[in-house]
Write an enzyme that holds these catalytic residues in place. Sequence first.
Site, PDB file in Angstrom:
ATOM      1  N   ASP A 228      -2.463 -18.751   1.227  1.00  0.00           N
ATOM      2  CA  ASP A 228      -3.446 -19.511   0.431  1.00  0.00           C
ATOM      3  C   ASP A 228      -4.117 -20.580   1.299  1.00  0.00           C
ATOM      4  OD1 ASP A 228      -0.959 -20.752   0.523  1.00  0.00           O
ATOM      5  OD2 ASP A 228      -0.946 -21.391  -1.563  1.00  0.00           O
TER       6      ASP A 228
ATOM      7  N   ASP B  25      -6.114  -7.314   4.348  1.00  0.00           N
ATOM      8  CA  ASP B  25      -7.265  -6.718   3.656  1.00  0.00           C
ATOM      9  C   ASP B  25      -8.132  -7.820   3.057  1.00  0.00           C
ATOM     10  OD1 ASP B  25      -8.880  -4.724   2.409  1.00  0.00           O
ATOM     11  OD2 ASP B  25      -7.786  -5.053   0.532  1.00  0.00           O
TER      12      ASP B  25
ATOM     13  N   TYR C  66       0.811  -1.219   0.000  1.00  0.00           N
ATOM     14  CA  TYR C  66       0.000   0.000   0.000  1.00  0.00           C
ATOM     15  C   TYR C  66       0.844   1.268   0.000  1.00  0.00           C
ATOM     16  CZ  TYR C  66      -4.527  -2.242   0.858  1.00  0.00           C
ATOM     17  OH  TYR C  66      -5.678  -2.958   0.753  1.00  0.00           O
TER      18      TYR C  66
ATOM     19  N   LYS D  62       3.573 -15.528   2.992  1.00  0.00           N
ATOM     20  CA  LYS D  62       3.812 -16.309   1.778  1.00  0.00           C
ATOM     21  C   LYS D  62       5.313 -16.552   1.704  1.00  0.00           C
ATOM     22  CE  LYS D  62       2.365 -18.254  -2.084  1.00  0.00           C
ATOM     23  NZ  LYS D  62       1.446 -19.425  -2.128  1.00  0.00           N
TER      24      LYS D  62
ATOM     25  N   ASP E 289     -12.116  -9.527   4.547  1.00  0.00           N
ATOM     26  CA  ASP E 289     -13.388  -9.588   3.800  1.00  0.00           C
ATOM     27  C   ASP E 289     -13.892 -11.030   3.782  1.00  0.00           C
ATOM     28  OD1 ASP E 289     -13.336  -6.845   3.186  1.00  0.00           O
ATOM     29  OD2 ASP E 289     -14.031  -7.179   1.135  1.00  0.00           O
TER      30      ASP E 289
HETATM   31  C1  IPM Z   1     -10.299  -1.617   3.997  1.00  0.00           C
HETATM   32  C2  IPM Z   1     -10.536  -1.055   2.622  1.00  0.00           C
HETATM   33  C3  IPM Z   1      -9.389  -0.110   2.290  1.00  0.00           C
HETATM   34  C4  IPM Z   1      -8.106  -0.901   2.331  1.00  0.00           C
HETATM   35  C5  IPM Z   1      -9.546   0.634   0.954  1.00  0.00           C
HETATM   36  C6  IPM Z   1     -10.841   1.400   0.876  1.00  0.00           C
HETATM   37  C7  IPM Z   1      -8.376   1.538   0.683  1.00  0.00           C
HETATM   38  O1  IPM Z   1     -10.666  -2.094   1.699  1.00  0.00           O
HETATM   39  O2  IPM Z   1     -10.199  -0.808   4.952  1.00  0.00           O
HETATM   40  O3  IPM Z   1     -10.230  -2.837   4.139  1.00  0.00           O
HETATM   41  O4  IPM Z   1      -7.771  -1.605   1.375  1.00  0.00           O
HETATM   42  O5  IPM Z   1      -7.419  -0.837   3.349  1.00  0.00           O
HETATM   43 MG    MG Z   2     -10.731  -4.014   2.577  1.00  0.00          MG
END
Ligand code: IPM
Ligand code: MG
Length: 375
Positions: free
Chosen positions: A228, A252, A146, A196, A256
């Site tokens: 993975d 990240d 990032y 990884k 999710d």
């Molecule tokens: C998160 C989001 C952010 C990230 C984006 C919006 C930049 O996906 O906070 O998980 O990747 O950190």
């Molecule tokens: Mg995210």
Amino acid sequence: MTATTTTARLLLLPGDGIGPEVMAEARRVLTAAGDRFGITFDCDERLIGGAAIDAYGVPLRDEEIDAARNADAILLGAVGGPKWSDPNAPVRPEQGLLKIRKALGLYANLRPVATLDALAAASPVKKEIVRGTDLVVVRELTGGLYFGRPSRQWHDRRGRVAIDTLIYREHEIARVARLAFDLAKQRKGKVTSVDKANVLSSSRLWRQLVTEIAADYPEVTLDHMLVDAATMHLIRNPRGFDVIVTENMFGDILTDEASVLAGSLGVLPSASLGDADADGRRRGLYEPIHGSAPDIAGQSKANPIGMILSAAMMLRTSLGRDDAATAIEVAVSNVLAAGTRTGDIAGDGPVLSTTQMGEAIAAAVATPRPAATAR
Ligand code: IPM
Ligand code: MG
């Protein structure tokens, strides 16, 4: 005795899309908690993301960073939306979020994933598997891909080229690893470090350092897992995890995925923390892990629980108000146990609006009942 906050200066950054809607409900619940526990919130609300690009031409001004430094804690909604997502745009809403994380040194992003019994059936994963899930992902937040330089696109003789840089320094890995071990000590005593290392140099350094630091925490068990394989184990046996520590991009993606275990992305909070101050309290930025959901923005359809539980994490971690934090968490459990649902978790049942969900939780905070279940 630990110090308790009675007046808190909060910086509120609602952002874009559903951000302002869920922030309004977090405020409502905080007000109810403040009335009950004697806390006054002095709120300064400002723009971030696309809203700030429209107003000022940049996703976050330096004035807002100064305001963040002067606040006791920061609550953030969500940023982004189709209006600002042209890949050639010189400024993007997400840059505002990355800027505040970096400027305030918020290197550890805690994303707890606990499956409430009332929501086990809302997950697409079998309820026998998700029930009882109680893990925290500690995502490194200010390093890796990032922020690594170079990061750019250019042309050469053979066509277009792009580069991003995955770089980690020893101190960046060590501080987040220590935070993960400290957290595991207060929980089930297990850290899973995800990397990884079979391919990446940065992951081999990560693995070496985490292993070295583990020697200072004999009471904590450490496992290493390739990313993975971790994606698979998360879905096959989520109860096998306690604290997961991992680099920025892996964290990240994994969070999710992990949100599916809790029934909905809409119910999950997060805390982004820097180093603790002298009295042990950590300043932090608190935000739901969901995004700005432009498809449902402005319709009062969003689930405000992720934002409301982020406010509870803020009360506990940055303001030292465990009492008010617990009251909010219990209120959320009770309201869900009573069948109150927004669209994301409703199944075939009745659907409440964002506002109605916020009102139900605020009412439950104001008029406490004992917890319906342990979790
Ligand atoms: C998160 C989001 C952010 C990230 C984006 C919006 C930049 O996906 O906070 O998980 O990747 O950190
Ligand atoms: Mg995210």
